[in-house]
Motif scaffolding. Structure first.
Motif, short mmCIF file in Angstrom:
data_model
loop_
_atom_site.label_atom_id
_atom_site.label_comp_id
_atom_site.label_asym_id
_atom_site.label_seq_id
_atom_site.Cartn_x
_atom_site.Cartn_y
_atom_site.Cartn_z
N TYR A 23 -30.26 34.27 63.99
CA TYR A 23 -29.68 34.93 62.82
C TYR A 23 -30.73 35.77 62.10
O TYR A 23 -30.48 36.92 61.72
N ASN A 26 -31.55 38.95 63.82
CA ASN A 26 -30.50 39.96 63.70
C ASN A 26 -30.31 40.44 62.26
O ASN A 26 -29.57 41.40 62.03
N ASN A 27 -30.98 39.77 61.32
CA ASN A 27 -30.86 40.15 59.90
C ASN A 27 -32.26 40.20 59.28
O ASN A 27 -32.63 39.34 58.47
N PHE A 30 -32.96 39.70 55.40
CA PHE A 30 -32.45 38.49 54.74
C PHE A 30 -33.30 38.10 53.53
O PHE A 30 -32.77 37.79 52.46
#
Length: 232
Positions: A23, A26-27, A30
């Motif tokens: 995650y 992919n981010n 954040f």
């Protein structure tokens, strides 16, 4: 700044470490949204194991990358220096061959240059066929020798071979009981292999992973001077 509703792996109650890593990969923004989380992260120092700040860990990684790059640069500098020295020696070898007035002088020059300039412990020039004129230092393989055919078949033009040779092969090439720790065989010929320039070392100088660019260049120089003696 508002964060969109979480969906996908992070919407689960139980998450695996791999899912969290995926995650965050992919981010990458954040922590732009939740910067305070950075203050709560516990990051161990790679050597001491003590908890350090993210900044300290990044500084450590940058230093590691710097040191790694410096090692690569140093290695490249060493290789460049070695190649420069080899190029100069090959240049001297080329001049010496060009200055040789006769075929016998060419053979004598090859032996002399290998011994004095390239510091080779043992040198031998061997041909499968008898040259059109007799040359001292140019030996012929005897047809009765068991390793004759195997040696001939293992050599390919423009592909010097470096590594170890069996004791009997070494004695057959160098005519000495002094064993070499490594040997390099330089195939000689233009359209076919008619002989070999064999170089022996008391060290592992001619290891199998050795670069052969300059070795092949020397083989081509020798071939250019002596090939006419073996043209049928």
């Amino acid at each position: 700044m508002n964060m969109k509703a979480v969906s996908g792996p992070l919407s689960k109650t139980n998450l695996s470490a791999e899912e969290v890593v995926d995650y965050l990969n992919n981010n990458p923004t954040f922590f732009h949204v939740f910067p305070r989380l950075l203050d709560r992260l516990s990051i161990p120092h790679p050597k001491s194991g003590k908890a350090v700040s993210l900044l300290e860990r990044q500084v450590y990684q940058l230093r590691e990358q710097r040191d790694s790059l410096q090692i690569e640069v140093d290695n490249l500098m060493d290789i460049a220096s070695e190649n420069g020295q080899l190029f100069y020696k090959v240049q001297q070898f080329t001049k010496a061959l060009m200055a040789a007035q006769t075929e016998q002088a060419t053979v004598d020059t090859i032996y002399e240059q290998m011994k004095t300039v390239f510091k080779v412990d043992q040198v031998a020039m061997v041909s499968w066929d008898v040259p059109q004129i007799s040359l001292h230092g140019m030996h012929q393989l005897g047809v009765s020798q068991s390793w004759n055919d195997a040696l001939k078949q293992s050599l390919v033009l423009h592909k010097p071979v470096c590594g170890l040779l069996e004791n009997d092969w070494q004695k057959g090439l160098f005519h000495t009981d002094e064993l070499m720790q490594s040997v390099c065989l330089l195939p000689l010929g233009s359209e076919r292999v008619w002989g070999v320039l064999a170089l022996g070392s008391k060290t592992d100088r001619f290891h199998p992973d050795l670069g052969t660019y300059f070795l092949n260049m020397m083989a081509e120089l020798v071939t250019a001077r002596l090939n006419h003696l073996f043209v049928k």
